[in-house]
Design a protein around this motif. Structure first.
Motif, PDB file in Angstrom:
ATOM      1  N   GLU A  59       0.837  -1.210   0.000  1.00 38.49           N
ATOM      2  CA  GLU A  59       0.000   0.000   0.000  1.00 38.49           C
ATOM      3  C   GLU A  59       0.870   1.257   0.000  1.00 38.49           C
ATOM      4  OE1 GLU A  59      -3.197   0.634  -0.178  1.00 38.49           O
ATOM      5  OE2 GLU A  59      -3.938  -1.432  -0.212  1.00 38.49           O
ATOM      6  N   VAL A  60       1.929   1.243   0.774  1.00 37.10           N
ATOM      7  CA  VAL A  60       2.830   2.404   0.834  1.00 37.10           C
ATOM      8  C   VAL A  60       3.346   2.722  -0.566  1.00 37.10           C
ATOM      9  CG1 VAL A  60       5.091   3.236   1.626  1.00 37.10           C
ATOM     10  CG2 VAL A  60       3.546   2.127   3.237  1.00 37.10           C
ATOM     11  N   VAL A  83       0.464   4.133  -2.766  1.00 36.21           N
ATOM     12  CA  VAL A  83       0.109   5.518  -2.420  1.00 36.21           C
ATOM     13  C   VAL A  83       1.245   6.476  -2.798  1.00 36.21           C
ATOM     14  CG1 VAL A  83      -0.468   7.077  -0.520  1.00 36.21           C
ATOM     15  CG2 VAL A  83      -1.475   4.797  -0.599  1.00 36.21           C
ATOM     16  N   ALA A  84       2.491   6.061  -2.569  1.00 39.15           N
ATOM     17  CA  ALA A  84       3.632   6.907  -2.933  1.00 39.15           C
ATOM     18  C   ALA A  84       3.617   7.183  -4.436  1.00 39.15           C
ATOM     19  CB  ALA A  84       4.940   6.233  -2.523  1.00 39.15           C
ATOM     20  N   GLN A  85       3.274   6.185  -5.219  1.00 42.35           N
ATOM     21  CA  GLN A  85       3.197   6.368  -6.669  1.00 42.35           C
ATOM     22  C   GLN A  85       2.100   7.377  -7.017  1.00 42.35           C
ATOM     23  OE1 GLN A  85       4.952   5.687  -9.270  1.00 42.35           O
ATOM     24  NE2 GLN A  85       3.411   6.349 -10.777  1.00 42.35           N
ATOM     25  N   LEU A  86       0.925   7.240  -6.376  1.00 41.30           N
ATOM     26  CA  LEU A  86      -0.178   8.181  -6.635  1.00 41.30           C
ATOM     27  C   LEU A  86       0.226   9.609  -6.272  1.00 41.30           C
ATOM     28  CD1 LEU A  86      -3.255   6.185  -5.244  1.00 41.30           C
ATOM     29  CD2 LEU A  86      -2.832   6.758  -7.641  1.00 41.30           C
ATOM     30  N   ALA A  87       0.990   9.751  -5.192  1.00 42.47           N
ATOM     31  CA  ALA A  87       1.372  11.081  -4.699  1.00 42.47           C
ATOM     32  C   ALA A  87       2.666  11.576  -5.343  1.00 42.47           C
ATOM     33  CB  ALA A  87       1.527  11.043  -3.182  1.00 42.47           C
ATOM     34  N   ARG A  88       3.228  10.801  -6.257  1.00 48.11           N
ATOM     35  CA  ARG A  88       4.513  11.113  -6.890  1.00 48.11           C
ATOM     36  C   ARG A  88       5.565  11.419  -5.823  1.00 48.11           C
ATOM     37  NH1 ARG A  88       1.662   9.203 -10.107  1.00 48.11           N
ATOM     38  NH2 ARG A  88       1.436   9.717 -12.315  1.00 48.11           N
ATOM     39  N   LEU A  89       5.695  10.465  -4.903  1.00 49.34           N
ATOM     40  CA  LEU A  89       6.758  10.534  -3.899  1.00 49.34           C
ATOM     41  C   LEU A  89       7.580   9.266  -4.012  1.00 49.34           C
ATOM     42  CD1 LEU A  89       4.752  11.799  -0.773  1.00 49.34           C
ATOM     43  CD2 LEU A  89       6.539  13.069  -1.961  1.00 49.34           C
ATOM     44  N   HIS A  90       8.843   9.372  -3.671  1.00 46.50           N
ATOM     45  CA  HIS A  90       9.709   8.194  -3.696  1.00 46.50           C
ATOM     46  C   HIS A  90       9.973   7.767  -2.252  1.00 46.50           C
ATOM     47  CE1 HIS A  90      12.891   5.483  -4.867  1.00 46.50           C
ATOM     48  NE2 HIS A  90      13.681   6.057  -3.966  1.00 46.50           N
ATOM     49  N   VAL A  91       9.647   6.537  -1.913  1.00 43.91           N
ATOM     50  CA  VAL A  91       9.962   6.020  -0.583  1.00 43.91           C
ATOM     51  C   VAL A  91      11.067   4.981  -0.762  1.00 43.91           C
ATOM     52  CG1 VAL A  91       9.070   4.878   1.485  1.00 43.91           C
ATOM     53  CG2 VAL A  91       7.586   6.408   0.183  1.00 43.91           C
ATOM     54  N   VAL A 120       7.819   4.297   7.465  1.00 41.39           N
ATOM     55  CA  VAL A 120       6.660   4.971   6.883  1.00 41.39           C
ATOM     56  C   VAL A 120       5.402   4.115   7.092  1.00 41.39           C
ATOM     57  CG1 VAL A 120       5.611   5.748   4.706  1.00 41.39           C
ATOM     58  CG2 VAL A 120       8.001   6.299   5.203  1.00 41.39           C
ATOM     59  N   VAL A 163      11.227  20.494 -19.300  1.00 38.99           N
ATOM     60  CA  VAL A 163      11.232  19.298 -18.445  1.00 38.99           C
ATOM     61  C   VAL A 163      12.022  18.227 -19.193  1.00 38.99           C
ATOM     62  CG1 VAL A 163       9.020  19.833 -17.338  1.00 38.99           C
ATOM     63  CG2 VAL A 163       9.036  18.442 -19.414  1.00 38.99           C
ATOM     64  N   ARG A 197      13.944  21.700  -7.689  1.00 38.64           N
ATOM     65  CA  ARG A 197      14.004  20.616  -8.678  1.00 38.64           C
ATOM     66  C   ARG A 197      15.258  19.784  -8.392  1.00 38.64           C
ATOM     67  NH1 ARG A 197      13.991  21.001 -15.294  1.00 38.64           N
ATOM     68  NH2 ARG A 197      11.900  21.807 -14.899  1.00 38.64           N
ATOM     69  N   LYS A 240       9.112  12.777  -8.745  1.00 36.98           N
ATOM     70  CA  LYS A 240       9.264  12.011  -7.503  1.00 36.98           C
ATOM     71  C   LYS A 240      10.455  12.457  -6.678  1.00 36.98           C
ATOM     72  CE  LYS A 240       7.079   7.597  -8.481  1.00 36.98           C
ATOM     73  NZ  LYS A 240       7.341   6.154  -8.672  1.00 36.98           N
ATOM     74  N   SER A 257      10.342  14.306  -3.131  1.00 39.93           N
ATOM     75  CA  SER A 257      10.879  13.557  -1.994  1.00 39.93           C
ATOM     76  C   SER A 257      12.055  14.269  -1.349  1.00 39.93           C
ATOM     77  CB  SER A 257      11.314  12.158  -2.431  1.00 39.93           C
ATOM     78  OG  SER A 257      10.186  11.462  -2.890  1.00 39.93           O
ATOM     79  N   MET A 301       0.820  11.472   2.027  1.00 32.06           N
ATOM     80  CA  MET A 301       0.500  10.050   1.847  1.00 32.06           C
ATOM     81  C   MET A 301      -0.851   9.703   2.483  1.00 32.06           C
ATOM     82  SD  MET A 301       3.340   8.198   0.574  1.00 32.06           S
ATOM     83  CE  MET A 301       3.567   6.685   1.469  1.00 32.06           C
ATOM     84  N   THR A 350      -3.596  11.261   0.374  1.00 33.10           N
ATOM     85  CA  THR A 350      -3.727  10.563  -0.910  1.00 33.10           C
ATOM     86  C   THR A 350      -4.464   9.239  -0.702  1.00 33.10           C
ATOM     87  OG1 THR A 350      -1.661  11.562  -1.654  1.00 33.10           O
ATOM     88  CG2 THR A 350      -2.430   9.641  -2.880  1.00 33.10           C
TER      89      THR A 350
END
Lengths: 95, 486
Positions: free
Chosen positions: A7-8, A11-19, A27, A90, B329, B341, B345, B357, B360
């Protein structure tokens, strides 16, 4: 609802975060604790209660469709990490 | 001079006892001397401040006057200030220079206030101790081993140590009131929509509200007079007429009905805080007010509901930080996904990422009814509790925080930190005005009393707080130390 490492990552993918692998355990534990706090809401029956989305009973104000802003593109783009010819740059998206 | 209230300083400036330039320089000297200890300011704008002060002196010499003219002010670093860095306590915005002023900033500037600088805060206002700031924690002037509270910890510490005469803050779940309590000063969170949110970096848009952090209720009224009112740039800013908030300060509290919520004097409240708040209630009783026990039966669910609503709104608001148009960035992104990402992060701290998190997750497919919709229903119940209470009483009074300021580093568990706001969060969910004023000390640390009024009844709130301050001296107490130039 169990909140595990899978799940982590989802959700990280949905929020565009890298865990990272080293963080994922902590986490997971922290978010599981927070969800346990949140789940206290389930102790009351709210079937007959209407949701309250906003503290004020608002109706959206309307205004004339007039131009109120001037073009400040160049000034605003000074804030961007990378621009060229008035465009935001970009990493390459299309091969 | 520098320990005086805005109301007193205004008199001194009008009489010519001191000029705004002299006053501004006195605060700048104290910031230079003490900020390395307190870390209350993240940006000091000496040149701008002295220019504005000179303009204020010139205006006064021209015969113009207004209560805030020439009074030195600090802005929480969540308010956009044209040409001056606005970091919101985050690496994400550590070099962000806004291209415009927030409405709060331009209104206070139009009223003649002098901006000394920008104050430290929890990252994106997410925290109750000021420890989540990218720029390091603020220290509490009463004991520098302790937190000042958060998220408006820099503004609260700056007021408590007399590094400025008045300051701005924002309050999403207690971020003005709790640091005001921990630092022994006065803080007001107005009704939702009373003050424009335009140019105030968004955390949770249905809860966020700006307000004054200052040395007395009278000063809060003077600041609110300048800050409040309709702004067409914020579609949720209320079209409710602005009163002169100083007009009712001197009204008597004879016959005032004060509601004492049983749930705010229950398990978890420290005995010293309870005693100080009950003694303060005794002051009101002597002044002819009536104390009435009331219930806010769903208060215990407020923290749970808040930690759905606030993170959900935050996850949407903070999606704008993508490393494209402004903000941090990452280096050498390999592709667009990697850039999003890693920028996010590396740019956000742990607490901000946790809340993104959670939000979301709460909004993700399949969970909407169980979390977001449920939280909105609890929000209705909480609002109804207050509505029912205000049928019986004119104002609600209890403690602002369950205890006094805790040690830096003492609370590492996020849930324990969230429960810090157990008495203040419901007020944001209901959109009501709330206030904290100092009512005593326990082991040398300040205690705050929490006052809550009905929608847009700031005038009543300020009146009740002012009457207490006319009859007690707690708001005049200052932390020991920081004596140079006092």
């Amino acid at each position: 609802m169990a909140f595990d490492k899978t799940e982590v990552e989802k959700v990280a993918q949905l929020a565009r975060l890298h865990v990272s692998d080293s963080e994922v355990e902590e986490v997971t534990v922290r978010i599981t604790d927070i969800l346990a706090l949140i789940d206290q809401m389930q102790s009351v029956n709210t079937d007959a209660v209407l949701p309250l989305a906003h503290p004020l009973d608002l109706t959206q104000r309307l205004r004339e469709d007039d131009v109120t802003e001037t073009n400040r593109r160049d000034e605003l783009q000074l804030l961007a990490p990378e621009v060229e010819g008035g465009l935001y740059l970009v990493p390459k998206v299309i091969e | 001079m520098i320990e005086k209230t805005v109301a007193q300083l205004s008199g001194s400036l009008n009489r010519g006892d001191i000029s705004s330039v002299e006053l501004t320089q006195a605060y700048l000297d104290r910031i230079n001397r003490y900020n390395s200890t307190l870390n209350a300011f993240v940006t000091v704008c000496e040149e701008t401040a002295l220019t504005q002060a000179a303009q204020a002196d010139a205006a006064r010499a021209d015969g113009r006057t207004s209560p805030l003219l020439g009074i030195p002010l600090a802005h929480k670093d969540i308010f956009c200030t044209s040409g001056i860095k606005t970091s919101c306590g985050s690496k994400m915005l550590h070099n962000f220079i806004a291209p415009y002023d927030a409405t709060v900033v331009s209104r206070l500037s139009d009223a003649g206030a002098v901006m000394l600088g920008k104050t430290n805060m929890d990252e994106f206002a997410m925290g109750s101790s000021n420890e989540t700031s990218y720029f390091g924690p603020v220290k509490n002037p009463w004991d520098t081993d302790r937190v000042p509270g958060g998220s408006s910890g820099g503004s609260a510490a700056a007021i408590a140590a007399d590094l400025c005469a008045m300051a701005t803050g924002t309050d999403t779940g207690g971020s003005i009131r709790q640091p005001a309590a921990f630092c022994g000063i006065t803080g007001l969170k107005p009704s939702y929509g009373r003050i424009s949110r335009w140019g105030m970096i968004a955390f949770a848009s249905s809860l966020d509200q700006a307000g004054p952090i200052c040395k007395s209720a009278e000063d809060a009224a003077l600041m609110l007079n300048a800050m409040a009112g309709l702004d067409t740039k914020d579609s949720t800013c209320a079209d409710v007429s602005v009163e002169d908030y100083t007009a009712n300060l001197t009204n008597s509290v004879q016959g005032l009905r004060i509601g004492i919520p049983r749930q705010h004097f229950a398990e978890g409240l420290s005995p010293e805080v309870e005693q100080a708040v009950r003694e303060a209630l005794g002051v009101y009783e002597k002044l002819g007010a009536q104390l009435i026990d009331i219930d806010l039966p769903n208060n215990h669910l407020s923290v749970s509901a808040y930690y759905v609503v606030a993170p959900a709104e935050a996850s949407a608001n903070l999606s704008r930080f993508d490393g494209v148009r402004y903000g941090y960035r990452c280096d050498n992104p390999v592709d667009l996904e990697d850039m999003y990402k890693r920028s996010r992060s590396e740019g956000f701290g742990d607490e901000v990422k946790r809340r993104i998190m959670v939000g979301t997750y709460a909004l993700s497919a399949g969970f909407y009814d169980a979390y977001y919709r449920k939280a909105q229903k609890i929000r209705r119940l909480i609002k109804q509790d207050f509505n029912a209470a205000f049928q019986q009483v004119d104002i609600i009074i209890g403690p602002t925080s369950p205890h006094t300021a805790f040690n830096l580093g003492a609370k590492t568990d996020p849930v324990a930190m969230y429960l810090e706001d157990i008495y203040t969060i419901a007020v944001n969910l209901a959109g009501l005005p709330g206030m904290s004023v100092p009512v005593g000390l326990a082991n040398g640390l300040p205690i705050g009393m929490h006052l809550v009024a009905s929608d847009f009844a700031e005038s009543r709130l300020l009146n009740v707080a002012h009457q207490f301050q006319l009859n007690t001296d707690w708001h005049r107490l200052r932390a020991t130390g920081f004596t140079e130039g006092r």
